[in-house]
Design a protein around this motif. Structure first.
Motif, PDB file in Angstrom:
ATOM      1  N   ALA A  95       0.726  -0.818   0.137  1.00 37.73           N
ATOM      2  CA  ALA A  95       0.308   0.019  -0.322  1.00 37.73           C
ATOM      3  C   ALA A  95       0.407   1.751  -0.165  1.00 37.73           C
ATOM      4  N   TRP A  96       1.903   0.938   1.512  1.00 38.54           N
ATOM      5  CA  TRP A  96       2.888   2.507   1.756  1.00 38.54           C
ATOM      6  C   TRP A  96       3.524   2.579  -0.350  1.00 38.54           C
ATOM      7  N   LEU A  97       3.779   1.137  -0.730  1.00 40.06           N
ATOM      8  CA  LEU A  97       4.732   1.301  -2.481  1.00 40.06           C
ATOM      9  C   LEU A  97       3.973   2.073  -3.164  1.00 40.06           C
ATOM     10  N   SER A  98       2.526   2.122  -3.521  1.00 46.04           N
ATOM     11  CA  SER A  98       1.393   2.138  -4.556  1.00 46.04           C
ATOM     12  C   SER A  98       1.112   3.373  -3.692  1.00 46.04           C
ATOM     13  N   THR A  99       1.473   4.237  -3.289  1.00 45.65           N
ATOM     14  CA  THR A  99       1.467   5.810  -2.076  1.00 45.65           C
ATOM     15  C   THR A  99       2.439   6.472  -2.558  1.00 45.65           C
ATOM     16  N   ALA A 100       3.639   5.713  -3.310  1.00 47.08           N
ATOM     17  CA  ALA A 100       5.032   6.540  -3.587  1.00 47.08           C
ATOM     18  C   ALA A 100       4.258   6.588  -4.935  1.00 47.08           C
ATOM     19  N   ALA A 101       4.370   5.383  -5.817  1.00 46.49           N
ATOM     20  CA  ALA A 101       3.707   5.794  -7.395  1.00 46.49           C
ATOM     21  C   ALA A 101       2.833   6.434  -7.241  1.00 46.49           C
ATOM     22  N   ASN A 102       1.899   7.173  -6.722  1.00 53.20           N
ATOM     23  CA  ASN A 102       0.738   7.787  -6.701  1.00 53.20           C
ATOM     24  C   ASN A 102       0.463   9.614  -6.005  1.00 53.20           C
ATOM     25  N   GLU A 103       0.446   9.114  -4.668  1.00 55.16           N
ATOM     26  CA  GLU A 103       0.207  10.809  -3.794  1.00 55.16           C
ATOM     27  C   GLU A 103       1.598  11.052  -4.056  1.00 55.16           C
ATOM     28  N   VAL A 104       3.038  10.613  -3.315  1.00 55.98           N
ATOM     29  CA  VAL A 104       4.032  11.533  -3.692  1.00 55.98           C
ATOM     30  C   VAL A 104       4.294  11.287  -4.972  1.00 55.98           C
ATOM     31  N   ALA A 105       4.025  10.594  -6.224  1.00 56.69           N
ATOM     32  CA  ALA A 105       4.366  10.758  -7.014  1.00 56.69           C
ATOM     33  C   ALA A 105       3.587  12.744  -8.319  1.00 56.69           C
ATOM     34  N   ARG A 106       2.864  12.453  -7.467  1.00 48.36           N
ATOM     35  CA  ARG A 106       1.425  13.377  -8.511  1.00 48.36           C
ATOM     36  C   ARG A 106       1.094  14.827  -7.476  1.00 48.36           C
ATOM     37  N   GLY A 107       2.362  14.326  -6.091  1.00 47.65           N
ATOM     38  CA  GLY A 107       2.518  15.950  -4.812  1.00 47.65           C
ATOM     39  C   GLY A 107       3.586  16.523  -5.068  1.00 47.65           C
ATOM     40  N   PRO A 108       4.097  15.657  -4.120  1.00 46.57           N
ATOM     41  CA  PRO A 108       5.734  16.861  -3.951  1.00 46.57           C
ATOM     42  C   PRO A 108       7.065  15.730  -5.337  1.00 46.57           C
ATOM     43  N   ASN A 109       6.822  15.380  -6.322  1.00 46.40           N
ATOM     44  CA  ASN A 109       7.670  14.675  -7.016  1.00 46.40           C
ATOM     45  C   ASN A 109       7.237  15.965  -8.239  1.00 46.40           C
ATOM     46  N   ALA A 110       5.906  15.402  -8.398  1.00 44.66           N
ATOM     47  CA  ALA A 110       5.682  17.108  -9.488  1.00 44.66           C
ATOM     48  C   ALA A 110       6.000  18.352  -8.840  1.00 44.66           C
ATOM     49  N   ARG A 112       8.849  19.320  -7.057  1.00 40.07           N
ATOM     50  CA  ARG A 112      10.000  19.560  -7.701  1.00 40.07           C
ATOM     51  C   ARG A 112       9.912  19.392  -8.902  1.00 40.07           C
ATOM     52  N   LEU A 113       9.795  18.553  -9.518  1.00 38.35           N
ATOM     53  CA  LEU A 113      10.009  18.823 -11.034  1.00 38.35           C
ATOM     54  C   LEU A 113       9.337  20.124 -12.105  1.00 38.35           C
ATOM     55  N   HIS A 114       8.389  20.585 -11.209  1.00 34.01           N
ATOM     56  CA  HIS A 114       8.204  21.993 -12.022  1.00 34.01           C
ATOM     57  C   HIS A 114       9.091  23.073 -11.343  1.00 34.01           C
ATOM     58  N   TYR A 115       9.595  22.898  -9.980  1.00 34.17           N
ATOM     59  CA  TYR A 115      10.645  24.117  -9.928  1.00 34.17           C
ATOM     60  C   TYR A 115      11.845  24.193 -10.266  1.00 34.17           C
ATOM     61  N   ALA A 120       6.040  21.645 -16.586  1.00 35.11           N
ATOM     62  CA  ALA A 120       4.962  22.473 -16.650  1.00 35.11           C
ATOM     63  C   ALA A 120       3.570  21.252 -16.119  1.00 35.11           C
ATOM     64  N   ILE A 121       3.055  21.302 -14.954  1.00 26.21           N
ATOM     65  CA  ILE A 121       2.122  20.740 -14.224  1.00 26.21           C
ATOM     66  C   ILE A 121       0.648  21.776 -13.680  1.00 26.21           C
ATOM     67  N   ASN A 122      -0.347  20.887 -13.312  1.00 24.59           N
ATOM     68  CA  ASN A 122      -1.359  21.784 -12.654  1.00 24.59           C
ATOM     69  C   ASN A 122      -0.600  22.004 -10.967  1.00 24.59           C
ATOM     70  N   ILE A 123      -0.521  22.964 -10.892  1.00 20.14           N
ATOM     71  CA  ILE A 123       0.593  23.668  -9.344  1.00 20.14           C
ATOM     72  C   ILE A 123      -0.957  23.974  -8.235  1.00 20.14           C
ATOM     73  N   GLU A 124      -2.211  24.053  -8.425  1.00 16.47           N
ATOM     74  CA  GLU A 124      -2.620  24.114  -7.046  1.00 16.47           C
ATOM     75  C   GLU A 124      -3.016  22.065  -6.884  1.00 16.47           C
ATOM     76  N   ALA A 126      -1.181  19.781  -7.554  1.00 24.63           N
ATOM     77  CA  ALA A 126       0.244  19.127  -6.935  1.00 24.63           C
ATOM     78  C   ALA A 126       0.163  20.159  -5.679  1.00 24.63           C
ATOM     79  N   VAL A 127      -0.283  21.034  -5.093  1.00 28.26           N
ATOM     80  CA  VAL A 127      -0.075  21.176  -3.692  1.00 28.26           C
ATOM     81  C   VAL A 127      -1.144  20.916  -2.730  1.00 28.26           C
ATOM     82  N   ILE A 128      -2.226  20.404  -3.300  1.00 32.61           N
ATOM     83  CA  ILE A 128      -2.886  20.135  -2.345  1.00 32.61           C
ATOM     84  C   ILE A 128      -3.153  18.123  -1.748  1.00 32.61           C
ATOM     85  N   ILE A 129      -2.791  17.501  -3.298  1.00 34.56           N
ATOM     86  CA  ILE A 129      -2.538  15.793  -3.147  1.00 34.56           C
ATOM     87  C   ILE A 129      -0.599  15.954  -1.921  1.00 34.56           C
ATOM     88  N   THR A 130      -0.067  16.796  -1.893  1.00 37.34           N
ATOM     89  CA  THR A 130       1.186  17.238  -0.941  1.00 37.34           C
ATOM     90  C   THR A 130       0.868  17.462   0.374  1.00 37.34           C
TER      91      THR A 130
END
Length: 203
Positions: A95-110, A112-115, A120-124, A126-130
């Motif tokens: 379940a945590w491996l899935s969190t790494a591939a989902n919420e972590v990837a779509r939140g803090p990783n996204a 980082r990729l932007h800044y 180009a990402i949906n910043i808002e 990504a911030v909510i997910i993070t």
């Protein structure tokens, strides 16, 4: 000897390097040239048709995807506590491996990729997910030292890098005391390896 095909600044590659180090497994790093899109070459696509890093080569065995590589290394070279045979414990880690591939990837990783890299990402979004991810993590770690079990597992390694790199996505971890203590516990382990961008925590 194992070969790890990777990017030096990839958190997904870092988690594999960290487990290899913690397990004391020797390997050869094969750094790919991202500027020349080496990960999209025919030779690399033969190992991973998605053209993503990392890929691990162990003799004639090829494993793609960082989460899958962690499972392979844990089962092949690690003690049972890294990824137990018990179905419930294995499910919790997965379940945590899935969190790494989902919420972590779509939140803090996204973020980082932007800044850091200009992606180009949906910043808002990504911030909510993070923010939700960090809230859940901090609450979870308030009552325990590790994510899935009483000892460290590949769950912790899977989630660690992009949380530790959150500063590169303009995320402030200061309010999240339990997360910062968890980061510090990982960083205090013998065999821990860092990477550029990680600001080491102090418990």
């Amino acid at each position: 000897m194992l070969e790890l095909f990777e990017f030096g600044l990839s958190g997904n590659c870092h988690k594999v390097r960290m487990l290899l180090s913690l397990l004391g497994v020797d390997y050869k790093s094969q750094l790919l040239n991202g500027a020349e899109r080496e990960q999209k070459s025919a030779a690399y696509l033969a190992m991973n048709p998605f053209g993503l890093v990392p890929v691990l080569k162990d003799g004639d065995k090829i494993i793609r995807d960082s989460q899958a590589i962690l499972v392979y290394l844990a089962r092949t070279y690690g003690a049972k506590h890294w990824f137990p045979n018990d179905a419930l414990k294995a499910a919790e880690i997965t379940a945590w491996l899935s969190t790494a591939a989902n919420e972590v990837a779509r939140g803090p990783n996204a973020l980082r990729l932007h800044y850091k890299f200009g992606r180009a990402i949906n910043i808002e979004e990504a911030v909510i997910i993070t923010e939700n991810l960090l809230s859940v993590l901090n609450t979870h770690l308030a009552q325990r030292e590790w994510l899935a079990m009483d000892a460290m597992t590949i769950a912790d390694i899977a989630v660690y890098p992009y949380i530790a790199l959150a500063n590169e996505g303009k995320v402030d971890l200061t309010p999240y005391t339990h997360i910062k203590n968890w980061l510090a516990r990982i960083e205090a382990l013998s065999g821990f390896v860092s990477m550029p961008g990680i600001q080491l925590s102090k418990s």
